[in-house]
Design a protein around this motif. Structure first.
Motif, PDB file in Angstrom:
ATOM      1  N   ALA A   1      36.090 145.786 -25.977  1.00 11.02           N
ATOM      2  CA  ALA A   1      36.724 146.851 -26.761  1.00 11.02           C
ATOM      3  C   ALA A   1      38.049 146.370 -27.343  1.00 11.02           C
ATOM      4  O   ALA A   1      38.344 146.614 -28.519  1.00 11.02           O
ATOM      5  N   VAL A   2      38.848 145.686 -26.535  1.00 14.26           N
ATOM      6  CA  VAL A   2      40.141 145.169 -26.996  1.00 14.26           C
ATOM      7  C   VAL A   2      39.948 144.219 -28.169  1.00 14.26           C
ATOM      8  O   VAL A   2      40.638 144.322 -29.197  1.00 14.26           O
ATOM      9  N   ARG A   3      39.032 143.288 -28.044  1.00 16.94           N
ATOM     10  CA  ARG A   3      38.818 142.290 -29.105  1.00 16.94           C
ATOM     11  C   ARG A   3      38.291 142.925 -30.392  1.00 16.94           C
ATOM     12  O   ARG A   3      38.723 142.581 -31.487  1.00 16.94           O
ATOM     13  N   ARG A   4      37.358 143.853 -30.243  1.00 14.38           N
ATOM     14  CA  ARG A   4      36.778 144.474 -31.437  1.00 14.38           C
ATOM     15  C   ARG A   4      37.776 145.385 -32.137  1.00 14.38           C
ATOM     16  O   ARG A   4      37.866 145.386 -33.376  1.00 14.38           O
ATOM     17  N   VAL A   5      38.541 146.130 -31.366  1.00 10.02           N
ATOM     18  CA  VAL A   5      39.551 147.006 -31.969  1.00 10.02           C
ATOM     19  C   VAL A   5      40.648 146.180 -32.635  1.00 10.02           C
ATOM     20  O   VAL A   5      41.153 146.529 -33.701  1.00 10.02           O
ATOM     21  N   ALA A   6      41.012 145.056 -32.006  1.00  7.86           N
ATOM     22  CA  ALA A   6      42.019 144.162 -32.599  1.00  7.86           C
ATOM     23  C   ALA A   6      41.566 143.640 -33.965  1.00  7.86           C
ATOM     24  O   ALA A   6      42.392 143.368 -34.841  1.00  7.86           O
ATOM     25  N   ARG A   7      40.246 143.536 -34.155  1.00 14.22           N
ATOM     26  CA  ARG A   7      39.698 143.077 -35.445  1.00 14.22           C
ATOM     27  C   ARG A   7      39.570 144.225 -36.450  1.00 14.22           C
ATOM     28  O   ARG A   7      39.099 144.035 -37.565  1.00 14.22           O
ATOM     29  N   GLY A   8      39.954 145.424 -36.011  1.00 12.18           N
ATOM     30  CA  GLY A   8      39.876 146.579 -36.901  1.00 12.18           C
ATOM     31  C   GLY A   8      38.581 147.348 -36.797  1.00 12.18           C
ATOM     32  O   GLY A   8      38.319 148.269 -37.576  1.00 12.18           O
ATOM     33  N   GLU A   9      37.746 147.000 -35.815  1.00 12.62           N
ATOM     34  CA  GLU A   9      36.465 147.676 -35.627  1.00 12.62           C
ATOM     35  C   GLU A   9      36.624 148.862 -34.678  1.00 12.62           C
ATOM     36  O   GLU A   9      37.620 148.985 -33.979  1.00 12.62           O
ATOM     37  N   THR A  10      35.615 149.720 -34.655  1.00 14.96           N
ATOM     38  CA  THR A  10      35.570 150.796 -33.672  1.00 14.96           C
ATOM     39  C   THR A  10      34.661 150.357 -32.521  1.00 14.96           C
ATOM     40  O   THR A  10      33.826 149.469 -32.689  1.00 14.96           O
ATOM     41  N   PHE A  11      34.835 150.998 -31.364  1.00 11.26           N
ATOM     42  CA  PHE A  11      33.999 150.641 -30.213  1.00 11.26           C
ATOM     43  C   PHE A  11      33.727 151.892 -29.383  1.00 11.26           C
ATOM     44  O   PHE A  11      34.658 152.542 -28.888  1.00 11.26           O
ATOM     45  N   LEU A  12      32.449 152.220 -29.240  1.00 10.65           N
ATOM     46  CA  LEU A  12      32.026 153.336 -28.391  1.00 10.65           C
ATOM     47  C   LEU A  12      30.863 152.868 -27.521  1.00 10.65           C
ATOM     48  O   LEU A  12      29.838 152.438 -28.047  1.00 10.65           O
ATOM     49  N   PRO A  13      31.016 152.911 -26.203  1.00  9.51           N
ATOM     50  CA  PRO A  13      29.892 152.576 -25.332  1.00  9.51           C
ATOM     51  C   PRO A  13      28.720 153.513 -25.620  1.00  9.51           C
ATOM     52  O   PRO A  13      28.937 154.627 -26.129  1.00  9.51           O
ATOM     53  N   PRO A  14      27.491 153.106 -25.325  1.00  8.22           N
ATOM     54  CA  PRO A  14      26.315 153.927 -25.629  1.00  8.22           C
ATOM     55  C   PRO A  14      26.404 155.366 -25.114  1.00  8.22           C
ATOM     56  O   PRO A  14      26.056 156.305 -25.834  1.00  8.22           O
ATOM     57  N   GLU A  15      26.899 155.539 -23.880  1.00  6.22           N
ATOM     58  CA  GLU A  15      26.954 156.895 -23.316  1.00  6.22           C
ATOM     59  C   GLU A  15      27.954 157.778 -24.059  1.00  6.22           C
ATOM     60  O   GLU A  15      27.760 158.990 -24.203  1.00  6.22           O
ATOM     61  N   ILE A  16      29.037 157.173 -24.555  1.00  5.69           N
ATOM     62  CA  ILE A  16      30.027 157.937 -25.318  1.00  5.69           C
ATOM     63  C   ILE A  16      29.473 158.241 -26.707  1.00  5.69           C
ATOM     64  O   ILE A  16      29.645 159.343 -27.231  1.00  5.69           O
ATOM     65  N   GLY A  17      28.798 157.271 -27.299  1.00  2.24           N
ATOM     66  CA  GLY A  17      28.178 157.487 -28.602  1.00  2.24           C
ATOM     67  C   GLY A  17      27.151 158.602 -28.551  1.00  2.24           C
ATOM     68  O   GLY A  17      27.055 159.422 -29.476  1.00  2.24           O
ATOM     69  N   PHE A  18      26.391 158.668 -27.454  1.00  2.00           N
ATOM     70  CA  PHE A  18      25.394 159.727 -27.288  1.00  2.00           C
ATOM     71  C   PHE A  18      26.068 161.088 -27.212  1.00  2.00           C
ATOM     72  O   PHE A  18      25.626 162.044 -27.845  1.00  2.00           O
TER      73      PHE A  18
END
Length: 209
Positions: A118-135
């Motif tokens: 999550a840290v690495r992806r957000v640092a690149r400007g991306e969003t991050f939601l684990p599958p259970e949160i996305g559901f």
């Protein structure tokens, strides 16, 4: 050498901060530049240090996570890269923090590798939601959203207030309150007030102390 991702950790529990620090300090591309124990301290440190990522607890003293995200967004806008972590994962929490501008939502029981990703992806400007949160978010989006006034009235219903009492508190007529209550029941697909309050509590729309 790859540029390090500079992070501020914000949580009012020292043990939680220590655990997160341990998970992240083992990574060569991640550097913790500061830690904060309350919302006010977070905002001050963010302004001073301008980190790449803010790892933020949702429930904190002085200013909660949602207030911090909203306040920083008003000053920093799209540059803001925030990951919200919480022991809760109600649909109301998820919708509110993402709508306010957070890039990721994690539960504190998340696997260390998931936190690092999550840290690495957000640092690149991306969003991050684990599958259970996305559901949960997808499920939430399928429900009609309550208006601010309906949410306000729902909270008073949860406190046991009558239509007349709510009308007096909000300076609106009893008939207007009844109209809002009918709309609340319809949107929550509830038969009566008790069921509406139970549904709203489960979804995180209200909290009963």
């Amino acid at each position: 050498m790859t540029q390090q991702i500079r992070i501020i950790l914000a949580d009012d529990h020292p043990v939680v901060r220590q655990g997160l620090a341990t998970i992240l300090k083992s990574q060569k591309d991640i550097k913790i530049v500061a830690e904060a124990a309350d919302g006010e301290e977070v905002c001050e440190l963010y302004d001073q240090l301008s980190p790449d990522v803010l790892l933020l607890d949702l429930r904190m003293p002085k200013k909660d996570g949602l207030q911090v995200v909203t306040e920083l967004m008003s000053r920093r806008g799209s540059k803001l890269r925030i990951i919200v972590m919480t022991v809760y994962e109600t649909e109301a929490d998820i919708r509110q923090v993402l709508k306010a501008g957070a890039k990721a939502f994690l539960v504190k029981a998340a696997h260390p590798q998931q936190i690092r990703e999550a840290v690495r992806r957000v640092a690149r400007g991306e969003t991050f939601l684990p599958p259970e949160i996305g559901f949960k978010l997808a499920e939430s989006m399928s429900h009609p959203e309550l208006s601010n006034r309906e949410t306000e009235i729902l909270r008073y219903l949860a406190r046991g207030k009558s239509n007349k009492e709510i009308g007096q508190i909000l300076y609106i007529s009893e008939g207007t309150v009844k109209h809002h209550v009918k709309s609340i029941l319809r949107k929550l697909d509830a038969i009566g007030r008790s069921e509406a309050i139970a549904i709203a509590t489960r979804r995180g729309l209200v909290r009963i102390s």
